[in-house]
Design a protein around this motif. Structure first.
Motif, PDB file in Angstrom:
ATOM      1  N   MET A 252     -66.851 -41.234  11.506  1.00 21.29           N
ATOM      2  CA  MET A 252     -65.797 -40.318  11.935  1.00 21.29           C
ATOM      3  C   MET A 252     -64.826 -40.078  10.786  1.00 21.29           C
ATOM      4  O   MET A 252     -64.465 -40.994  10.063  1.00 21.29           O
ATOM      5  N   THR A 253     -64.391 -38.843  10.646  1.00 17.16           N
ATOM      6  CA  THR A 253     -63.450 -38.484   9.594  1.00 17.16           C
ATOM      7  C   THR A 253     -62.053 -38.953   9.976  1.00 17.16           C
ATOM      8  O   THR A 253     -61.555 -38.646  11.062  1.00 17.16           O
ATOM      9  N   GLU A 254     -61.406 -39.690   9.105  1.00 17.70           N
ATOM     10  CA  GLU A 254     -60.055 -40.155   9.366  1.00 17.70           C
ATOM     11  C   GLU A 254     -59.047 -39.045   9.068  1.00 17.70           C
ATOM     12  O   GLU A 254     -59.306 -38.140   8.280  1.00 17.70           O
ATOM     13  N   PHE A 255     -57.877 -39.142   9.711  1.00 14.55           N
ATOM     14  CA  PHE A 255     -56.792 -38.220   9.396  1.00 14.55           C
ATOM     15  C   PHE A 255     -56.304 -38.517   7.982  1.00 14.55           C
ATOM     16  O   PHE A 255     -56.077 -39.667   7.624  1.00 14.55           O
ATOM     17  N   SER A 256     -56.174 -37.488   7.178  1.00 11.23           N
ATOM     18  CA  SER A 256     -55.716 -37.682   5.803  1.00 11.23           C
ATOM     19  C   SER A 256     -54.939 -36.456   5.366  1.00 11.23           C
ATOM     20  O   SER A 256     -54.919 -35.427   6.049  1.00 11.23           O
TER      21      SER A 256
ATOM     22  N   ALA B 169     -46.287 -42.891  29.063  1.00 14.29           N
ATOM     23  CA  ALA B 169     -47.573 -43.514  29.398  1.00 14.29           C
ATOM     24  C   ALA B 169     -48.715 -42.513  29.262  1.00 14.29           C
ATOM     25  O   ALA B 169     -49.785 -42.838  28.731  1.00 14.29           O
ATOM     26  N   ALA B 170     -48.502 -41.291  29.740  1.00 19.26           N
ATOM     27  CA  ALA B 170     -49.540 -40.259  29.616  1.00 19.26           C
ATOM     28  C   ALA B 170     -49.766 -39.903  28.159  1.00 19.26           C
ATOM     29  O   ALA B 170     -50.905 -39.701  27.719  1.00 19.26           O
ATOM     30  N   TYR B 171     -48.671 -39.828  27.393  1.00 16.88           N
ATOM     31  CA  TYR B 171     -48.803 -39.538  25.967  1.00 16.88           C
ATOM     32  C   TYR B 171     -49.675 -40.578  25.280  1.00 16.88           C
ATOM     33  O   TYR B 171     -50.616 -40.242  24.534  1.00 16.88           O
ATOM     34  N   GLU B 172     -49.393 -41.852  25.535  1.00 14.39           N
ATOM     35  CA  GLU B 172     -50.159 -42.900  24.869  1.00 14.39           C
ATOM     36  C   GLU B 172     -51.624 -42.881  25.307  1.00 14.39           C
ATOM     37  O   GLU B 172     -52.531 -43.035  24.479  1.00 14.39           O
ATOM     38  N   GLN B 173     -51.875 -42.699  26.591  1.00 17.77           N
ATOM     39  CA  GLN B 173     -53.245 -42.643  27.081  1.00 17.77           C
ATOM     40  C   GLN B 173     -54.027 -41.518  26.406  1.00 17.77           C
ATOM     41  O   GLN B 173     -55.152 -41.725  25.931  1.00 17.77           O
ATOM     42  N   ASN B 174     -53.430 -40.336  26.350  1.00 16.49           N
ATOM     43  CA  ASN B 174     -54.117 -39.190  25.756  1.00 16.49           C
ATOM     44  C   ASN B 174     -54.336 -39.380  24.263  1.00 16.49           C
ATOM     45  O   ASN B 174     -55.414 -39.077  23.738  1.00 16.49           O
ATOM     46  N   ARG B 175     -53.318 -39.890  23.579  1.00 17.61           N
ATOM     47  CA  ARG B 175     -53.449 -40.092  22.138  1.00 17.61           C
ATOM     48  C   ARG B 175     -54.555 -41.098  21.820  1.00 17.61           C
ATOM     49  O   ARG B 175     -55.390 -40.855  20.945  1.00 17.61           O
ATOM     50  N   ARG B 176     -54.553 -42.214  22.530  1.00 13.48           N
ATOM     51  CA  ARG B 176     -55.561 -43.222  22.265  1.00 13.48           C
ATOM     52  C   ARG B 176     -56.965 -42.693  22.537  1.00 13.48           C
ATOM     53  O   ARG B 176     -57.898 -42.959  21.759  1.00 13.48           O
ATOM     54  N   ALA B 177     -57.149 -41.971  23.629  1.00 11.78           N
ATOM     55  CA  ALA B 177     -58.476 -41.459  23.985  1.00 11.78           C
ATOM     56  C   ALA B 177     -58.977 -40.465  22.940  1.00 11.78           C
ATOM     57  O   ALA B 177     -60.134 -40.526  22.497  1.00 11.78           O
ATOM     58  N   VAL B 178     -58.103 -39.541  22.519  1.00 10.66           N
ATOM     59  CA  VAL B 178     -58.513 -38.522  21.553  1.00 10.66           C
ATOM     60  C   VAL B 178     -58.770 -39.142  20.188  1.00 10.66           C
ATOM     61  O   VAL B 178     -59.772 -38.844  19.521  1.00 10.66           O
ATOM     62  N   LYS B 179     -57.902 -40.025  19.748  1.00  5.65           N
ATOM     63  CA  LYS B 179     -58.040 -40.623  18.423  1.00  5.65           C
ATOM     64  C   LYS B 179     -59.297 -41.489  18.323  1.00  5.65           C
ATOM     65  O   LYS B 179     -59.846 -41.669  17.229  1.00  5.65           O
ATOM     66  N   ALA B 180     -59.758 -42.015  19.463  1.00  2.08           N
ATOM     67  CA  ALA B 180     -60.960 -42.834  19.435  1.00  2.08           C
ATOM     68  C   ALA B 180     -62.192 -42.021  19.062  1.00  2.08           C
ATOM     69  O   ALA B 180     -63.141 -42.551  18.471  1.00  2.08           O
ATOM     70  N   VAL B 181     -62.186 -40.720  19.392  1.00  4.10           N
ATOM     71  CA  VAL B 181     -63.358 -39.884  19.091  1.00  4.10           C
ATOM     72  C   VAL B 181     -63.089 -38.880  17.967  1.00  4.10           C
ATOM     73  O   VAL B 181     -64.034 -38.433  17.303  1.00  4.10           O
ATOM     74  N   ARG B 182     -61.808 -38.524  17.748  1.00  6.45           N
ATOM     75  CA  ARG B 182     -61.462 -37.577  16.684  1.00  6.45           C
ATOM     76  C   ARG B 182     -60.225 -38.077  15.951  1.00  6.45           C
ATOM     77  O   ARG B 182     -59.120 -37.549  16.117  1.00  6.45           O
ATOM     78  N   PRO B 183     -60.361 -39.108  15.118  1.00  4.63           N
ATOM     79  CA  PRO B 183     -59.187 -39.633  14.415  1.00  4.63           C
ATOM     80  C   PRO B 183     -58.576 -38.637  13.441  1.00  4.63           C
ATOM     81  O   PRO B 183     -57.434 -38.831  12.996  1.00  4.63           O
ATOM     82  N   ASP B 184     -59.317 -37.571  13.112  1.00  9.62           N
ATOM     83  CA  ASP B 184     -58.799 -36.581  12.170  1.00  9.62           C
ATOM     84  C   ASP B 184     -57.850 -35.589  12.823  1.00  9.62           C
ATOM     85  O   ASP B 184     -57.214 -34.788  12.118  1.00  9.62           O
ATOM     86  N   ILE B 185     -57.730 -35.598  14.145  1.00  8.39           N
ATOM     87  CA  ILE B 185     -56.875 -34.642  14.845  1.00  8.39           C
ATOM     88  C   ILE B 185     -55.410 -35.069  14.767  1.00  8.39           C
ATOM     89  O   ILE B 185     -55.088 -36.260  14.839  1.00  8.39           O
TER      90      ILE B 185
ATOM     91  N   THR C  31     -61.493 -33.806  30.104  1.00  6.68           N
ATOM     92  CA  THR C  31     -61.409 -32.414  29.644  1.00  6.68           C
ATOM     93  C   THR C  31     -60.905 -32.351  28.210  1.00  6.68           C
ATOM     94  O   THR C  31     -61.413 -31.576  27.385  1.00  6.68           O
ATOM     95  N   LEU C  32     -59.883 -33.156  27.890  1.00  6.82           N
ATOM     96  CA  LEU C  32     -59.399 -33.211  26.507  1.00  6.82           C
ATOM     97  C   LEU C  32     -60.521 -33.610  25.554  1.00  6.82           C
ATOM     98  O   LEU C  32     -60.694 -33.001  24.482  1.00  6.82           O
ATOM     99  N   LEU C  33     -61.292 -34.604  25.944  1.00 11.90           N
ATOM    100  CA  LEU C  33     -62.372 -35.075  25.075  1.00 11.90           C
ATOM    101  C   LEU C  33     -63.452 -34.011  24.918  1.00 11.90           C
ATOM    102  O   LEU C  33     -64.062 -33.894  23.846  1.00 11.90           O
ATOM    103  N   ASP C  34     -63.686 -33.233  25.947  1.00 13.16           N
ATOM    104  CA  ASP C  34     -64.638 -32.130  25.841  1.00 13.16           C
ATOM    105  C   ASP C  34     -64.127 -31.070  24.862  1.00 13.16           C
ATOM    106  O   ASP C  34     -64.880 -30.561  24.014  1.00 13.16           O
ATOM    107  N   LEU C  35     -62.840 -30.755  24.935  1.00 13.72           N
ATOM    108  CA  LEU C  35     -62.272 -29.726  24.070  1.00 13.72           C
ATOM    109  C   LEU C  35     -62.277 -30.139  22.602  1.00 13.72           C
ATOM    110  O   LEU C  35     -62.512 -29.304  21.715  1.00 13.72           O
ATOM    111  N   VAL C  36     -62.023 -31.406  22.321  1.00 15.83           N
ATOM    112  CA  VAL C  36     -61.921 -31.823  20.924  1.00 15.83           C
ATOM    113  C   VAL C  36     -63.294 -32.019  20.283  1.00 15.83           C
ATOM    114  O   VAL C  36     -63.379 -32.346  19.094  1.00 15.83           O
TER     115      VAL C  36
END
Length: 326
Positions: free
Chosen positions: A1-5, A183-199, A162-167
Motif C-alpha cells: 500500500m502506498t503511504e501518505f507522503s 468517535a465517528a471521526y476516529e472510526q472512519n479514519r482508522r477504517a479508511v487508512k487501513a486500506v488507503r493510507p495515502d488518502i 460504503t466509504l471503503l467501496d468509494l476509496v
C-alpha cells in the motif's frame, strides 16, 4: 500500500484550506469584486495552504450552474495558478453533478469535493452512492474529495463499508470528514487508512478541530479559517509540533466563536453568521445571504460580536506557532 507522503497526489490537501463565502449585492447577484478581495485577503495569511470554494459556506445550494462556474473563474483569476482550489459539487441529480464537475475543471479548479444529494438524508443505498460518484469521476479528470456528512444529518453519512467501496478508486484522494463527532471521526479514519493510507482524511468539524488533530489528520477544509485564519493556522501548527498546551490555548480562543456560528440553531444560518462576522470585522460590506435565509437578528449580531471579541482578546496573549518556531 502506498503511504501518505509529501509527493502523493493527496499532499496538496495538507494543512489549512479555508472554506470561503460568496458575497452578493443588493439584488442577490454575485459581487465579483468583493469575492476576489475576500479570497485574496484569506490567502494572504501565512499558513493558508488552499481554498475550498463553492462549499456550504459558499452557498453552493442556491447558486445556479453558471454561477458556480463563474465563482471558480473569478477566484482563479484573482489568485493566479498556484493556489490549490477545491470546488464543491452539490446537486441532487448525478447528471447535473457531472456537468458541474466538468465546468469546474474548465474554469480552473484543482479538485472537486462531491457532496451527497440532500435527498439521501432520507436514506441511501450503496448502489446509488457508487453511481453518483462514478458519474462525476467519468465527467472530469480532477481528483475527488469525498464528503462525510455530520452524524446528525439523517441518512446522509456514509456507512464504513460504503466509504471503503468509494476509496477503492484511485481518483479519490481525500475525505472531508465532517462527522462532527469524535468517535465517528476516529472510526472512519482508522477504517479508511487501513486500506488507503495515502488518502488525506481532513478533520473538518470546526467545533472540535483539536480533537481531530489529537486523533490524527492531514489537514482541514474549514470555514472558520476564512474568519480567523491566523488562529486556525496557529492551532494547526501547534498540533503539528505536538505542543498540546499551545494547541489547547488556541482551541479555547476560537471555541466560543465556533459554537456561535455552528451550534446555535438553526444550523442553516451558519453561512449568514460567517458573513456577519466578516462584516463585523470590516472585511465585507454587504453580508446578506440568499433567501430563504433571512437577515440575522440583533441578538445574533451581539452573540457573534462577543465571540469575535473573545477570540481577539485571547489571541493577543498567544504567540503564533510560526513565531514560536522561529
Amino acid at each position: 500500500m502506498t503511504e501518505f507522503s509529501k509527493t502523493s497526489p493527496a499532499a496538496r490537501l495538507s494543512g489549512i484550506h479555508a472554506a470561503t463565502i460568496c458575497p452578493f449585492d443588493g439584488r442577490f447577484e454575485i459581487e465579483e469584486t468583493a469575492l476576489a478581495r475576500h479570497v485574496a485577503e484569506v490567502c494572504a495569511v501565512p499558513g493558508i495552504d488552499g481554498l475550498l470554494i463553492n462549499g456550504h459556506a459558499g452557498e453552493n445550494f442556491v447558486l445556479d450552474p453558471a454561477e458556480k462556474a463563474r465563482v471558480v473563474s473569478v477566484i482563479r483569476a484573482a489568485l493566479g495558478p498556484d493556489v490549490f482550489l477545491t470546488c464543491g459539487i452539490n446537486a441532487e441529480s448525478s447528471l447535473q453533478a457531472a456537468r458541474d464537475a466538468e465546468a469546474a475543471e474548465a474554469a480552473g479548479a484543482d479538485a472537486v469535493l462531491l457532496f451527497p444529494p440532500n435527498a439521501w438524508g432520507l436514506g441511501q443505498t450503496p448502489e446509488a452512492v457508487r453511481l453518483h460518484h462514478e458519474a462525476v469521476i467519468s465527467a472530469c479528470g480532477l481528483p475527488i474529495v469525498l464528503y462525510q456528512a455530520p452524524v446528525g444529518a439523517g441518512g446522509m453519512p456514509y456507512p464504513v463499508p460504503t466509504l471503503l467501496d468509494l476509496v477503492r478508486s484511485d481518483r479519490v484522494i481525500g475525505i472531508k470528514e465532517g462527522s462532527w463527532e469524535a468517535a465517528a471521526y476516529e472510526q472512519n479514519r482508522r477504517a479508511v487508512k487501513a486500506v488507503r493510507p495515502d488518502i488525506a482524511v481532513l478533520g473538518s468539524g470546526d467545533e472540535h478541530l483539536l480533537a481531530c488533530y489529537l486523533l490524527g489528520t492531514e489537514g482541514s477544509q474549514v470555514s472558520l479559517a476564512a474568519i480567523v485564519p491566523e488562529a486556525v493556522v496557529a492551532l494547526w501548527q501547534a498540533a503539528q509540533a505536538e505542543d498540546w498546551t499551545a494547541a489547547r490555548a488556541w482551541h479555547d480562543a476560537i471555541y466560543p466563536l465556533a459554537v456561535a456560528i455552528y451550534r446555535e440553531r438553526p444550523g442553516s444560518y451558519a453561512t449568514a453568521r460567517l458573513k456577519a462576522c466578516l462584516k463585523i470585522l470590516g472585511r465585507l460590506g454587504d453580508d446578506r445571504a440568499r433567501p430563504p435565509v433571512p437577515p440575522l437578528s440583533p441578538e445574533e449580531y451581539r452573540r457573534l460580536e462577543a465571540a469575535l471579541a473573545h477570540a481577539d482578546r485571547a489571541s493577543q496573549s498567544l504567540p503564533l506557532a510560526r513565531e514560536q518556531a522561529a
